[in-house]
Design an enzyme around this catalytic site. Structure first.
Site, PDB file in Angstrom:
ATOM      1  N   LYS A  79      77.752  51.261  48.319  1.00  0.00           N
ATOM      2  CA  LYS A  79      77.834  52.722  48.419  1.00  0.00           C
ATOM      3  C   LYS A  79      79.158  53.181  47.810  1.00  0.00           C
ATOM      4  CE  LYS A  79      77.343  56.354  51.973  1.00  0.00           C
ATOM      5  NZ  LYS A  79      77.184  56.599  53.429  1.00  0.00           N
ATOM      6  N   SER A 154      73.392  59.557  54.687  1.00  0.00           N
ATOM      7  CA  SER A 154      74.021  59.721  53.395  1.00  0.00           C
ATOM      8  C   SER A 154      73.920  58.500  52.480  1.00  0.00           C
ATOM      9  CB  SER A 154      75.501  60.058  53.598  1.00  0.00           C
ATOM     10  OG  SER A 154      76.178  58.962  54.183  1.00  0.00           O
ATOM     11  N   SER A 178      73.906  57.413  58.913  1.00  0.00           N
ATOM     12  CA  SER A 178      73.826  57.331  57.451  1.00  0.00           C
ATOM     13  C   SER A 178      73.357  55.998  56.879  1.00  0.00           C
ATOM     14  CB  SER A 178      75.185  57.677  56.835  1.00  0.00           C
ATOM     15  OG  SER A 178      75.361  59.064  56.846  1.00  0.00           O
TER      16      SER A 178
END
Lengths: 486, 97, 479
Positions: A79, A154, A178
């Site tokens: 990420k 997210s 997330s």
């Protein structure tokens, strides 16, 4: 099954047994990226050279008869809020458009220590604020199961890449759901460790007292193996636990006899999506069949979790994000003096949701409102934590849906508050600091994945891994792949 | 509590964000809606409840006073928008902190 | 109307640790710009602080040495404000639970002792430095930032508004400096900014207990500037009030060249620091036993040392307080008496010729060309009668320039006192012959007249004759 859809564990043994080469695998993943990226948009940066270089080294080691580690030669994504030295790390924000960290996050150092293969940096909601990855300043990521829908967020890129076959595994971060919610939306496994189990050093802070890094994988076995690599105390993170890290693969046993499973009534309230409810109830029933004991429990402060979370997280974010001011790194928009330079930079380069949360956070922290909002939220957090402490006196794990619905449509959640309310099943877990895992537990009629959330005691990832593994073995959801390939 | 347009301007200044005149009302309504939702907390009895600041109870985590390598200056400055003679360069700053 | 000044000080002291408060970068002063920086002190995305253990130890010691209560539970907080020398745009500091609170120190001004209350001592990080490229700020189009100092550990010592004059404020700051030096937690080099003060000054009519509106002057880093700025500000505020005006609460800068304070007219919106607990740093818990242990291991502090010098050596309170006002001076004194030199003599020499010479050359006692051992040896020469006190002044001046031992200087320069009566006798006879009037006066009962004769003998012997021997010899000869 296509190579790019295999689990990390099976690819690892194929490499070891010389059934495939790392080069073949890496090229397969790269061509999968080439084939799907335009549609899926999981990556912000693709590091093909790096992955190919790693493949070459891995193949040389195998040829020489050397042992290889679990992740060697298996292209994975990280990420884009986890710092990778020399590789752009943007947090999907324009304010860090050209930011190249001069250091590695501790998890990245640990991965380098086992010769991991970086395939690229993954898309996300800007600064991890959001639940759909629609808040990325760069691109939309689409749900591989239905490209009109969001992958969740997210860590949308982390979940979508693993589901789409464009990364064998990935790392995400979870502040209020997330990792777990996108895992649930994309039909993959997502583990949020106990706060303090994995070092946060190098994870760009959103809400410091809630953030955790964790794996997103195709099955529980892969998650356990990656946890073995990334978990542990770090001198650079004063909040990281000093408790010894167990071998999580020892928890990969199909045995839940006598396991006490709590079902909190507040999580199965009226108005929840019927398909989600049925799938989760069926999953819990399947545990009963395997010999577990199901206990009705109550987590009475659940209804206050969203309020508490959406005050604490924005307050921490408001200060954490103060550093983006155009002075010493990141984007700069000039101004006549230093104050206007800072204001112009932040106004032009932060996205709407980031600004909104900064505003909420500063409101909650500002003179006159601190006690009524921020301090109150911290006290309610204590009550939410106590709910879990109390519940874990009588049960070993708690099971709930990961999200109230399956993946929603792109653009469907325009109202910010409506989107915040979607986090109801995940944020209490971050507020309590306990570990949680989302495993696939079925599909809707529209062929959208549904996730089961398993919550454990603090620093007891072993039990949730064992519970998740047992369920996964009993059912075959994990073998289902995007596009019907099976 | 009601979030006013005045609050919005104050908070924006604290946030170093500029809110365009035409956005003010929008912001005010949106934030008011969100903050009003938070007011649900008012009903929770938190008397004698300590605040939770740290998710994991820990204390006294210290480092020994031993030097570590600093960054090479070139690397330290590598992300700077503007550099001059080994310094980070900004428009002139008049006020004291 | 007569006004009374009310003064409070916030003293910032950099601690003498090897590394910064939250990262392993060195704290060395004067390094090339931006070479003592790392991701942590640059506040890069993703970094986390780690607390330097030594900083906590030093802060606790400082708290105990100033009679504070040490908080068993203490924590760090974020103090939020935007400034380019502050990379995170917050300063990691302490808000509601500082490491130490409720202390005091004692000062001595015009022979009067007074207690100055300490509100608190807290730990925090220093900010970076802004450098301006033009000849002054107003000429330069840009500012340059050096983050070497960012994260250097500080303690902030906040006083109660207990001081009433510039002299008291100076005595207070000198006492704080002495204490920090004694417990060895700060270099206290004011010229390097190790020790600096923010001053709050307000006036109120004598007899009034309510505080007046105050002004603040920041970053004062010399005792002279401290006194001058306070005196100026008292005068300025008095004039404003006497003219029927009002004091505006504001920050003013001290301009040492012009000797005035100036309003900063800051555009900064009202400060709202939005303090919040630092979630990245677990709290600091110190047990009662640990605190007692720190207390037991504190070195002797200035007040105790002063009392001991008074008691053990019979020094006056004033002398003892000057000698103990800095650790270096007190250690110098110890060095002198370690040679066996008389303590009162040692005190006189230190406060007299030594201080005069140090001030004239602008050096500190640590770098004194005459070290404690040589001064002690010289005093011993006086005690043994080898040289007179008067000759000793010459010897001392010579020692200032010349590294030789006092014995060697005395020998080389032929400064040995003449105690041999025969050697003096000739001079005495000559002086008696040449000063008939004084002789007559003496013989007529004016015993004081002998003084003039002794003076003449001393002069003729170039100061080398032993005054006592001369006295005796004259008395004998004049019957």
């Amino acid at each position: 099954m296509e190579l790019y859809f295999e689990t990390a564990a099976s690819l690892h043994s194929m490499l070891k047994n010389k059934k495939i080469t790392a080069k073949e695998l890496t090229e397969a993943v790269i061509s999968r990226i080439d084939a799907t990226e335009n549609e899926i948009g999981a990556y912000l940066t693709v590091t093909k050279e790096n992955a190919l270089e790693n493949a070459k080294k891995t193949d040389e080691k195998i040829a020489k008869g050397e042992e290889i580690g679990f992740l060697e030669g298996l292209p994975g994504g990280i990420k884009d809020n986890i710092c990778t030295k020399g590789v752009k790390t943007t947090c999907a924000s324009k304010i860090l458009e050209n930011f190249v960290p001069p250091y590695n996050a501790t998890v990245v150092e640990k991965l380098l220590g086992v010769n991991y293969s970086l395939m690229g940096k993954l898309n996300m909601d800007e600064f991890a604020m959001g639940g759909s990855t629609e808040n990325s300043a760069y691109k939309l990521t689409k749900n591989p199961w239905d490209k009109e829908r969001v992958p969740g967020g997210s860590s949308g890129g982390a979940a979508a890449s693993v589901a789409a076959g464009s990364a064998v595994w990935s790392l995400g971060s979870d502040t209020g759901g997330s990792i777990r919610q996108p895992a649930s939306f994309c039909g993959v496994v997502g583990l949020k460790p106990t706060y303090g189990r994995v070092s946060r050093y190098g994870l760009v802070a959103y809400a410091s007292s809630l953030d955790q890094i964790g794996p997103v994988t195709r099955d529980v076995t892969d998650a356990a193996n990656i946890m073995n690599i990334i978990a542990g105390n770090d001198a650079m993170d004063s909040t990281s636990s000093k408790k010894a890290v167990p071998d999580y693969t020892k928890s990969l046993v199909k045995d839940v006899k006598g396991l006490k499973i709590g079902c909190p009534k507040e999580y199965f309230a009226d108005g929840m999506d019927k398909e989600v409810e049925n799938a989760v109830r069926a999953a819990i029933a399947s545990y009963k069949d395997m010999g577990a004991e199901i206990v009705d429990i109550s987590l009475p402060h659940t209804k206050y979790a969203i309020s508490s979370y959406y005050l604490i997280a924005p307050a921490e974010a408001a200060t954490n994000l103060q550093r983006y001011d155009g002075v010493s790194y990141g984007a700069r928009v000039d101004g006549e003096d230093i104050v206007s330079l800072m204001t112009n930079t932040r106004t032009a380069k932060f996205g709407a949701e980031v600004k909104r949360r900064i505003m909420i956070g500063n409101y909650a922290l500002s003179a006159g409102y601190y006690d009524a909002y921020y301090l109150k939220a911290l006290k309610v957090r204590t009550l939410i934590q106590q709910d879990f402490t109390e519940a874990f006196k009588s049960v070993d794990v708690i099971m709930t849906p990961t999200a109230p619905t399956a993946a929603f449509k792109i653009g469907e959640m325009e109202d910010p508050l409506k989107l915040y309310l979607q986090d109801i099943y995940t944020v209490p877990i971050n507020l309590a600091g306990v570990p949680g895992i989302s495993v696939p537990c079925g599909f809707t009629q529209n062929n959208l994945p549904i996730g089961l959330q398993i919550i454990g005691r603090p620093l007891d990832e072993e039990t949730i891994i064992r519970a998740a593994y047992a369920y996964e073995q009993e059912n075959n959801w994990k073998d289902k792949r995007v596009g019907g390939e099976n | 509590m009601k979030v006013t347009e005045e609050d919005i301007l104050h908070i924006a200044a604290l946030s170093r964000l500029k809110i365009a005149k035409e956005e003010e009302k929008n912001y005010q309504e949106e934030l008011d809606k969100i903050i009003s939702y938070m007011d649900i907390l008012e009903g929770v009895d938190t008397e004698n409840v300590p605040p939770t600041t740290y998710a994991l109870p820990m204390e006294n985590v210290f480092r020994e006073d031993e030097p570590k390598d600093s960054l090479d200056r070139e690397l330290a400055l590598s992300n700077a928008p503007e550099v001059e003679d080994g310094y980070f360069k900004v428009p002139r700053v008049l006020e004291e902190s | 109307m007569r006004y009374e000044a009310v003064i409070g000080l916030e003293i910032h002291s950099e601690l003498k640790t090897n590394t910064k408060i939250f990262c392993g970068c060195k704290t060395t002063f004067g390094a090339e710009q931006n070479t003592h920086v790392c991701p942590v002190c640059l506040g890069l995305p993703g970094v986390l602080p780690t607390v330097n253990k030594k900083v906590v130890e030093f802060a606790i010691k400082a708290g105990l040495a100033t009679n504070c209560k040490i908080n068993e539970y203490s924590k760090f907080d974020r103090k939020n404000y935007y400034y380019p020398d502050l990379p995170k745009n917050w300063q990691t500091s302490q808000y509601d639970l500082p490491i130490a609170e409720h202390g005091y120190v004692e000062i001595l001004v015009d022979s009067e002792k007074k207690k100055i209350g300490l509100t608190r001592i807290h730990m925090e990080e220093d900010a970076g430095k802004l450098v301006h490229s033009g000849t002054n700020i107003k000429d330069s189009a840009s500012s340059n930032v050096d983050y070497n100092r960012t994260g250097v550990p500080l303690i902030e010592i906040v006083s109660e508004p207990d001081m009433r004059s510039a002299a008291e404020a100076r005595a207070y700051m000198e006492k704080i400096k002495a204490i920090l030096e004694y417990i060895d937690v700060s270099n206290c080099r004011m010229e390097e900014g190790n020790l600096r003060a923010d001053i709050n000054v307000s006036l109120r009519p004598v007899g009034e207990s309510k505080l007046g509106t105050r002004t603040e002057m920041k970053n004062i880093n010399s005792f002279k500037a401290l006194e001058d700025a306070i005196n100026y500000e008292i005068e300025r505020q008095t004039e404003v009030l006497e003219d029927g005006g009002e004091i505006i609460q504001e920050t003013r800068t001290w301009d040492p060249a012009k000797g005035i304070t100036l309003s900063m007219r800051s555009k900064e919106d009202a400060h709202d620091y939005r303090y919040m607990p630092e979630p990245d740093l677990p709290p600091i818990v110190t047990t009662k036993e640990e605190i007692e242990n720190y207390r037991k291991n504190l070195p002797e502090l200035p007040d105790a040392r002063r009392a001991r010098l008074e008691k053990e050596y019979g020094l006056s309170e004033y002398d003892a307080s000057i000698i103990t006002s800095s650790r270096e001076m007190a250690e110098y004194f110890d060095g002198v008496i370690a040679t066996g030199a008389d303590a009162k003599q040692a005190a006189n020499w230190i406060m007299g010729d030594l201080s005069k010479n140090l001030n004239a050359d602008g050096v500190t006692v640590k770098d004194s060309p005459v070290d404690a051992k040589r001064l002690g040896e010289m005093i011993l020469l006086i005690q043994k009668g080898t040289i007179s006190g008067k000759i000793a002044k010459q010897v001392f001046s010579e020692m200032w320039k010349n590294p030789d031992s006092p014995e060697k200087i005395v020998k080389d320069k032929g400064l040995v006192q003449i105690t041999d009566t025969k050697a003096i006798e000739g001079i005495v006879d000559e002086v008696i012959a040449k000063n008939q009037k004084a002789v007559d006066d003496y013989k007529n009962g004016n015993k004081k007249a002998i003084g003039a004769l002794v003076g003449q003998v001393m002069k003729a012997s170039k100061g080398k004759a032993n005054p006592q021997a001369v006295n005796e010899l004259l008395a004998k000869k004049l019957g």
